[in-house]
Design a protein around this motif. Structure first.
Motif, PDB file in Angstrom:
ATOM      1  N   VAL A 137     -34.836   9.016 -39.006  1.00  0.00           N
ATOM      2  CA  VAL A 137     -35.027   7.733 -38.338  1.00  0.00           C
ATOM      3  C   VAL A 137     -34.089   6.676 -38.914  1.00  0.00           C
ATOM      4  N   TYR A 140     -30.327   7.306 -37.773  1.00  0.00           N
ATOM      5  CA  TYR A 140     -29.994   7.092 -36.355  1.00  0.00           C
ATOM      6  C   TYR A 140     -30.730   5.861 -35.817  1.00  0.00           C
ATOM      7  N   GLY A 142     -29.819   3.972 -33.487  1.00  0.00           N
ATOM      8  CA  GLY A 142     -29.659   3.828 -32.040  1.00  0.00           C
ATOM      9  C   GLY A 142     -30.910   4.210 -31.268  1.00  0.00           C
ATOM     10  N   ILE A 143     -31.671   5.172 -31.805  1.00  0.00           N
ATOM     11  CA  ILE A 143     -32.911   5.562 -31.134  1.00  0.00           C
ATOM     12  C   ILE A 143     -33.907   4.412 -31.153  1.00  0.00           C
ATOM     13  N   TYR A 144     -33.878   3.660 -32.237  1.00  0.00           N
ATOM     14  CA  TYR A 144     -34.766   2.499 -32.312  1.00  0.00           C
ATOM     15  C   TYR A 144     -34.441   1.502 -31.210  1.00  0.00           C
ATOM     16  N   TRP A 145     -33.166   1.193 -31.016  1.00  0.00           N
ATOM     17  CA  TRP A 145     -32.796   0.218 -29.990  1.00  0.00           C
ATOM     18  C   TRP A 145     -33.055   0.758 -28.584  1.00  0.00           C
ATOM     19  N   ALA A 146     -32.923   2.067 -28.400  1.00  0.00           N
ATOM     20  CA  ALA A 146     -33.267   2.658 -27.099  1.00  0.00           C
ATOM     21  C   ALA A 146     -34.767   2.529 -26.828  1.00  0.00           C
ATOM     22  N   SER A 147     -35.573   2.770 -27.839  1.00  0.00           N
ATOM     23  CA  SER A 147     -37.020   2.606 -27.668  1.00  0.00           C
ATOM     24  C   SER A 147     -37.374   1.143 -27.442  1.00  0.00           C
ATOM     25  N   TYR A 184     -42.834   4.399 -31.802  1.00  0.00           N
ATOM     26  CA  TYR A 184     -41.581   4.769 -32.467  1.00  0.00           C
ATOM     27  C   TYR A 184     -40.990   3.565 -33.201  1.00  0.00           C
TER      28      TYR A 184
END
Length: 319
Positions: A137, A140, A142-147, A184
């Motif tokens: 986590v 990456y 970017g997964i946070y901003w996508a969520s 998330y």
């Protein structure tokens, strides 16, 4: 000089048995027996018995309802005519149905909320205690901003659009997607803090939620009439957050970060009080029983934000 003797009026019994005293015109010649007084009965339903004086349609005393009315109703509602039992029964039936519907609505909201919180804190626990997941986590972002994008879009749909929010099963699908996105985000933020800080934040959040719920169900203070003040507090919190972010980007000041997080926790606690009283429905404003998705959504967002703000305070304090 002799004077004539004036006869005094005869006694009543004598005049009754000897009608020869006809020089008193006010005395009736035929006296009918008076009606007997009404018999006393302590039974609540005695007005409906036949032959009892006065008739049921002529008198209604407190605690003695007429025939056909439920005897368990102690008082009459203000503004409802006491002489109309049908309207009284309809009113009481409506009140009972409204109360039962509200209770079922509250149970449904808290059931959905419990499922959401179970998912969220399970994700937080995994992201905090499982080191490979935690490092993934952090590596990456970017997964946070996508969520975050998913969270914002679905939140706008659920809040602004009534049709998707009320149509089953799409309302539950959207709420599930929103819950996963915010879970998330909460887990990603928690991965940057130590285990002790996360435990403290969880415990304090649970205590705050229990205290707020008990307070809202017991207090007579109406927080639903303070919506304007809460909007002003939210705007001020956003301004303070922007200023704090700018200052901390140049130099990290722990006490400033803790102050901002403490203010945020207080503001969202007030929002939790406001939304809980909207849910209860015995105040100036209330949520419609059809809006169980909105009720669960509002409480869930408040609780998660309280947890994140308290996490920042505990994280800064344990460093």
């Amino acid at each position: 000089m002799m004077t004539s003797k004036i006869d005094s009026p005869p006694p009543y019994e004598e005049a009754l048995h000897h009608p020869k005293y006809d020089n008193f015109p006010y005395l009736p010649q035929h006296v009918s027996p008076l009606p007997p007084p009404p018999s006393y009965s302590p039974s609540p339903g005695y007005w409906g018995q036949g032959g009892v004086y006065p008739p049921a349609s002529m008198c209604q005393g407190p605690g003695f309802p007429p025939s056909g009315m439920p005897t368990t109703i102690p008082t009459l509602s203000a503004g409802l005519p006491a002489s109309n039992p049908g309207e009284m029964e309809d009113f009481l039936s409506t009140q009972w149905e409204s109360t039962s519907v509200r209770h079922a609505f509250i149970r449904k909201v808290y059931l959905i909320l419990s499922a959401q919180l179970a998912v969220t804190f399970s994700v937080v626990a995994v992201f905090t205690f499982v080191d490979p997941v935690r490092m993934f986590v952090i590596s990456y972002p970017g997964i946070y901003w996508a969520s975050f994008v998913v969270y914002f879009v679905v939140y706008c749909i659920l809040v602004c659009c009534k049709e998707p929010r009320r149509r089953f099963p799409w309302n539950l699908v959207l709420l599930g997607v929103f819950t996963l996105a915010l879970s998330y985000m909460a887990g990603a933020i928690s991965s940057y803090y130590g285990t002790k800080a996360v435990f403290i934040a969880m415990g304090v959040t649970a205590l705050v939620c229990i205290a707020v719920t008990v307070f809202c169900f017991q207090t007579k203070v109406d927080f639903t009439s303070c919506g304007g003040l809460l909007c002003i507090a939210a705007v001020l919190l956003m301004i303070i957050g922007i200023v704090t972010a700018i200052v901390l980007s140049f130099q990290y000041v722990p006490w400033l970060h803790m102050l901002y997080a403490a203010i945020g926790a207080i503001v969202y606690t007030l929002f939790l009080v406001y939304n809980t009283q909207l849910l209860i429905g015995n105040r100036e404003l209330a949520i419609s029983p059809e809006e169980y998705i909105y009720g669960a959504l509002s409480l869930y967002v408040d609780i998660v934000h309280i947890f994140l703000f308290i996490l920042q305070v505990s994280g800064a304090a344990t460093e």
